[in-house]
Enzyme design. Structure first.
Site, PDB file in Angstrom:
ATOM      1  N   SER A 163      -9.991  -0.755   7.144  1.00 46.64           N
ATOM      2  CA  SER A 163      -9.398  -0.583   5.583  1.00 46.64           C
ATOM      3  C   SER A 163      -8.742  -1.690   5.087  1.00 46.64           C
ATOM      4  O   SER A 163      -8.142  -1.804   3.874  1.00 46.64           O
ATOM      5  CB  SER A 163      -8.269   0.575   5.776  1.00 46.64           C
ATOM      6  OG  SER A 163      -9.280   1.959   5.210  1.00 46.64           O
TER       7      SER A 163
ATOM      8  N   LYS B 280       0.892  -0.932   0.074  1.00 53.20           N
ATOM      9  CA  LYS B 280      -0.057   0.037   0.101  1.00 53.20           C
ATOM     10  C   LYS B 280       0.898   1.141  -0.039  1.00 53.20           C
ATOM     11  O   LYS B 280       1.953   1.143   0.444  1.00 53.20           O
ATOM     12  CB  LYS B 280      -0.915  -0.161   1.267  1.00 53.20           C
ATOM     13  CG  LYS B 280      -2.001   1.036   1.296  1.00 53.20           C
ATOM     14  CD  LYS B 280      -2.777   0.631   2.573  1.00 53.20           C
ATOM     15  CE  LYS B 280      -3.867   2.108   2.547  1.00 53.20           C
ATOM     16  NZ  LYS B 280      -4.838   1.547   3.625  1.00 53.20           N
TER      17      LYS B 280
ATOM     18  N   SER C  77      -9.850   1.805   2.708  1.00 55.09           N
ATOM     19  CA  SER C  77      -8.837   2.425   1.946  1.00 55.09           C
ATOM     20  C   SER C  77      -7.829   1.760   1.168  1.00 55.09           C
ATOM     21  O   SER C  77      -7.085   2.058   0.433  1.00 55.09           O
ATOM     22  CB  SER C  77      -8.162   3.591   2.808  1.00 55.09           C
ATOM     23  OG  SER C  77      -7.358   3.110   3.642  1.00 55.09           O
TER      24      SER C  77
END
Ligand code: GLN
Length: 483
Positions: free
Chosen positions: A175, A76, A151
């Site tokens: 997330s 990420k 997210s």
């Protein structure tokens, strides 16, 4: 090769069915071909990946073994990666190349994992749809007109589409778990303090926690084993030995006590998701689990408390992005104040600005007691609810999300309706307990996730329950058509 799980890849690499370099080349090709439909990557580091893969092959040739030696993954884009753009999905970090690797990145690399690049995400990890990224929205491979969740939406979409067998994510209010649920993956948010936050760009420091997304619990166990553990560089990291997660997977479930909070199954939950959750409960009962009705009376206050605490911490954490030290700077500032104002005004997106303003307001003199302090008190009550529940049960089971993946754009002008999607996930972050989401079936061709919550440091138990369930189900093996 791309259909293989990490565990299967480890066996294939050990058996010399293919090399890490061949595998990496194959996946890079898939990313090039298929990612334009998804937008899951912000940066692909092809050369570095091939170099890491060759190094892994050389280590293996020299006699080294290890389940992650040559294992492909990606991070990420809020994990700092030395010399590589680390954008946090924001314009304000344009051109920011981190000067060092995050501990998570470093540990996975040391274990021999090959990083193929950096994955798209909601700006500063604020969101549930991956629509707030400066680099554009991510699409859900199960239906490219829908969101993949957020997210960690890039992580989820890439793994679900078989561009990668696994990825890292972070979870501040859901997330990892929520995008895992919306894309048919298994993902775990560890206990707060289990995985180092060093080099993970902070959103809400008392809630943020890194973890893996993969297709199976077994693969999550492999990754978490390498990611977890004390880190003297992170003062909130806990100095406690890491359990043997591979061993934990094999425990029989006889005698497992599952709690079903009655508050989970009320209004707001898509009844078709509720049915899938109850089907998982039935399957676990067949494996020897017992079920108990429980209550989490303060659950209803979790979303309001989170949307005070997280923005408050964000408003403080994001003050460092000032146009001077990192990334984006406005053109021709007339003085220092103009530089601050315009760099931040132009560099941050709407959702980030909304949260900075809410957080600054909640922390300001005169409002602190009414909002922040009250939210912190609610946080304690939520924790107390879990402590009471875990005196009676081993895991708490329920839906991960109240709804299926929604259409791109559907909630973008309605932040509150997006905030409500976090109903089941947020309380675990407020309490600091671990949570896992795993595939539980499909409704109208869209994946449904079931969430398991455990007591502090019970990651092994959650992975165990998910793994045992996955031995008798094949939801997690389903792949989206076209990928
Ligand atoms: N959806 C939640 C939010 O918007 C959680 C995000 C997260 O876990 N990073 O803040």
């Amino acid at each position: 090769m791309h259909q293989l799980t990490l565990t299967e890849i480890a066996a294939a690499l050990a058996a010399k069915d293919f090399s890490a370099e061949e595998l990496t080349r194959g996946l890079l090709q898939r990313i090039e071909q298929l990612d334009p439909q998804l937008n899951s990557f912000i940066t692909v580091t092809a050369d570095a990946a091939l170099a890491q893969a060759r190094a892994a092959d050389a280590r293996r040739a020299a006699g080294e073994t290890g389940a992650l030696l040559g294992a492909p993954l990606a991070h990420k884009d809020l994990f700092c990666t030395q010399g590589v753009l680390t954008s946090c999905g924001s314009k304000i970090l344009t051109g920011f190349k981190a000067p060092y690797d995050a501990t998570v990145v470093e540990r996975l690399a040391a274990a021999g994992a090959v990083s193929l690049g950096k994955l798209n995400m909601d700006e500063f990890a604020m969101g549930s749809a991956n629509e707030s990224s400066h680099y554009g929205p991510v699409k859900n491979p199960w239906d490219v007109t829908r969101v993949p969740g957020g997210s960690s939406g890039g992580s989820a979409a890439a793994v679900a589409a078989r561009l990668l067998p696994a990825a890292t994510g972070t979870d501040t209010g859901g997330s990892i778990r929520q995008p895992a649920a919306l894309t048919n993956l298994t993902g775990i948010k560890p206990t707060y303090g289990r995985v180092s936050r060093w080099g993970m760009i902070a959103y809400a420091s008392s809630l943020d926690q890194g973890g893996p997304l993969a297709r199976t619990a077994e693969d999550c166990a492999l990754l978490l084993q390498a990611m977890a553990g004390f880190d003297p560089k992170d003062s909130t990291s806990v100095d406690q030995p890491v359990d043997d997660y591979q061993a934990a997977l094999q425990q029989p479930l006889s005698g497992l006590r599952i709690g079903l909070p009655r508050e989970y199954f009320g209004a707001g939950l898509d009844a078709r998701i509720g049915d899938k959750v109850l089907a998982v409960v039935e399957a676990l009962k067949k494996l020897g689990a017992t079920v108990k009705d429980i209550s989490l009376p303060t659950l209803q206050h979790a979303i309001p408390a989170y949307y005070v605490i997280a923005p408050a911490e964000a408003s403080s954490n994001l003050s460092r992005f000032d146009g001077v030290r990192f990334g984006y700077r406005c053109e021709n500032p007339v003085n220092l104040e103009d530089l601050y104002k315009r760099s931040r005004g132009e560099g941050f997106g709407a959702e980030v600005k909304r949260r900075i303003m809410v957080g600054t307001y909640a922390l300001s003199a005169g409002y602190y007691d009414a909002y922040y302090l009250k939210a912190q008190r609610i946080r304690r009550l939520i924790k107390n609810d879990f402590v009471a529940a875990f005196a009676e049960v081993d895991v708490i089971l329920g839906p991960t999300t109240p709804n299926l993946a929604w259409k791109l754009g559907e909630k973008s002008n309605d932040p509150v309706s997006a905030y409500l999607e976090d109903l089941y996930t947020i309380a675990a972050n407020l309490a600091g307990i671990p949570g896992l989401s795993m595939p539980a079936g499909f409704v109208d061709g869209l994946p449904v996730g079931v969430q398991l919550l455990g007591n502090y440091f019970q990651e092994g138990r959650l992975l165990n329950v998910a793994h045992q369930y996955q031995q008798g189900s094949d939801w997690h093996r389903q792949a989206p058509s076209g990928f």
